[in-house]
Design an enzyme around this catalytic site. Structure first.
Site, PDB file in Angstrom:
ATOM      1  N   HIS A  51       8.817   6.468 -16.388  1.00  0.00           N
ATOM      2  CA  HIS A  51       8.422   4.958 -16.698  1.00  0.00           C
ATOM      3  C   HIS A  51       9.911   4.368 -16.821  1.00  0.00           C
ATOM      4  O   HIS A  51      11.151   4.967 -16.695  1.00  0.00           O
ATOM      5  CB  HIS A  51       8.109   5.081 -18.234  1.00  0.00           C
ATOM      6  CG  HIS A  51       6.501   5.554 -18.039  1.00  0.00           C
ATOM      7  ND1 HIS A  51       5.594   5.199 -19.240  1.00  0.00           N
ATOM      8  CD2 HIS A  51       5.937   5.996 -17.276  1.00  0.00           C
ATOM      9  CE1 HIS A  51       4.423   5.867 -18.879  1.00  0.00           C
ATOM     10  NE2 HIS A  51       4.657   6.159 -17.828  1.00  0.00           N
ATOM     11  N   GLU A  53      11.655   2.592 -19.114  1.00  0.00           N
ATOM     12  CA  GLU A  53      12.462   2.735 -20.198  1.00  0.00           C
ATOM     13  C   GLU A  53      12.999   4.091 -20.303  1.00  0.00           C
ATOM     14  O   GLU A  53      14.338   4.178 -20.461  1.00  0.00           O
ATOM     15  CB  GLU A  53      11.506   2.653 -21.467  1.00  0.00           C
ATOM     16  CG  GLU A  53      10.874   1.263 -21.643  1.00  0.00           C
ATOM     17  CD  GLU A  53       9.473   1.162 -21.164  1.00  0.00           C
ATOM     18  OE1 GLU A  53       8.534   0.710 -21.896  1.00  0.00           O
ATOM     19  OE2 GLU A  53       9.083   1.793 -20.253  1.00  0.00           O
ATOM     20  N   SER A 169      -5.722 -12.806  19.763  1.00  0.00           N
ATOM     21  CA  SER A 169      -5.133 -13.180  18.454  1.00  0.00           C
ATOM     22  C   SER A 169      -3.731 -12.729  18.298  1.00  0.00           C
ATOM     23  O   SER A 169      -3.101 -13.074  17.437  1.00  0.00           O
ATOM     24  CB  SER A 169      -5.837 -12.678  17.403  1.00  0.00           C
ATOM     25  OG  SER A 169      -5.855 -11.089  17.280  1.00  0.00           O
ATOM     26  N   ARG A 208       6.255  -1.293   8.701  1.00  0.00           N
ATOM     27  CA  ARG A 208       7.078  -1.037   9.708  1.00  0.00           C
ATOM     28  C   ARG A 208       8.580  -1.831   9.592  1.00  0.00           C
ATOM     29  O   ARG A 208       8.433  -2.973   9.059  1.00  0.00           O
ATOM     30  CB  ARG A 208       6.736  -1.167  11.131  1.00  0.00           C
ATOM     31  CG  ARG A 208       5.344  -0.279  11.086  1.00  0.00           C
ATOM     32  CD  ARG A 208       4.622  -0.326  12.673  1.00  0.00           C
ATOM     33  NE  ARG A 208       4.357  -1.718  12.991  1.00  0.00           N
ATOM     34  CZ  ARG A 208       2.876  -2.239  12.549  1.00  0.00           C
ATOM     35  NH1 ARG A 208       2.083  -1.387  11.797  1.00  0.00           N
ATOM     36  NH2 ARG A 208       2.451  -3.138  13.094  1.00  0.00           N
TER      37      ARG A 208
END
Length: 363
Positions: A51, A53, A169, A208
């Site tokens: 974590h 901390e 597209s 990528r």
């Protein structure tokens, strides 16, 4: 900006480094300061541990004694796979802890603050809270509502089209915008598309050219699992996580074929011939996902908007017109009144190469 706010802003920027790689844990940042000198910096590490901390304390060492810790989320107070971070701060002798926002996870929810205060540590909460809650929105949504945060990306022409009438597209937006999309993918736990997008574009849905090792999970929504078994997704399913969300009537042989290739199959309720987006998002939340980046297509976008599941709308617009015969970025929403239209608040707008990008958040 106060000195405390500057240190918290640094903690927030560190925490964002973990976005997309720490789920189901939150991407937390921590800065430890002693005598106005930063002695420790940490953020949640890939996989969720250590974590933030613990990471910062290991860097600070003995200099953590008597120091101030700035943490973007309330330190955990429960013992899971690691001891509580609140106890680690106590053991290190930290004198003061500044927390951006408290944690709604019932295992924590105020207990971290109570542990610190009981040990005689000065605790302050609420510094840059709005910014922290925005950063942790996916984690909070999964804890409180059972679903991940969802960002919907649309890359369209000026007139809102994502392809020509023939289906072409690639590419409407330019290289700079597409590179930004890869960066956005990297900051999400998963990238989502519909089966139609897979059939039309055969995407890999990977990040990528950014030099990262970890790839986001790929998610494909297909009620009947009619996805080509020779697609790029099928070829890489054993190496890069792939979740297929399908309806209850999907052919069993299709399910077996994809399982054999290494995909995870998620059976969801059906609604009017499509995968039920509400049930699907709940089940993806149960998988631990906190942040999903959806790239369409139009039917998926319409479904998510209809059921109020879009938390952020990211629109890339290119200076090109395609016309009404082109494929719209969003399928019909069947609205009778403008007052029923989904509305968002503009967060930012910028130029990216020859295109623009607008980021909107739910109202």
């Amino acid at each position: 900006m106060s000195q405390d706010a500057r240190y918290m802003a640094l903690a927030l920027s560190l925490g964002r480094r973990g976005q997309g790689s720490v789920w189901p844990n939150p991407a937390v940042g921590c800065v430890i300061v002693n005598n106005n000198r930063v002695v420790g910096r940490g953020w949640t590490q890939p996989g969720g541990r250590p974590h933030a901390e613990t990471h910062a304390l290991s860097q600070a060492g003995a200099a953590a004694y008597g120091a101030v810790a700035y943490v973007t989320l309330e330190p955990c107070a429960h013992t899971g796979k690691t001891p509580p971070c609140a106890q680690a701060l106590i053991n290190a002798g930290v004198a003061r802890v500044v927390i951006a926002c408290t944690d709604s996870d019932p295992r924590v929810s105020g207990r971290g603050v109570e542990m610190l205060k009981a040990a005689g540590i000065c605790v302050e909460t609420g510094l840059l809270e709005a910014e922290a809650r925005a950063d942790h929105a996916g984690f909070f949504l999964r804890i409180n509502d059972g679903r991940p945060m969802l960002s919907l990306k649309l890359a369209t022409s000026v007139d809102g089209r994502i392809a020509t009438a023939s289906g072409e597209s690639q590419w409407i937006t330019g290289a700079t915008a597409r590179r930004m999309v890869h960066g956005l993918r990297s900051r999400h736990d998963a990238v989502m598309v519909g089966g139609g997008t897979v059939r039309q574009d055969d995407p890999s849905l990977t990040v990528r050219d950014l030099g990262i090792d970890r790839q986001p999970t790929r998610i494909v929504i297909s009620n009947g699992l009619d996805i080509p078994l020779d697609s790029r997704l099928a070829q890489t399913a054993a190496d890069i996580p792939l979740i297929l969300c399908h309806g209850p009537e999907a052919p069993k042989n299709h399910i077996r074929d994809w399982q054999d290739r290494g995909a995870t199959l998620l059976s969801c309720d059906a609604r009017q011939g499509y995968v039920d987006p509400v049930d699907m998002m709940q089940k993806l939340g149960a998988c631990g996902l906190t942040r999903i980046f959806c790239e369409g297509g139009g039917q998926i976008a319409a479904s998510l908007l209809t059921f109020d599941l879009v938390d952020r709308l990211i629109g890339f617009t290119a200076g090109v017109t395609i016309g009404a015969d082109g494929l719209p970025g969003i399928a019909p929403l069947h609205l009778n009144r403008l007052s029923n239209a989904p509305r968002f608040t503009l967060d930012s707008i910028a130029q990216t190469g020859s295109d623009t990008v607008q980021i909107w958040s739910r109202r």
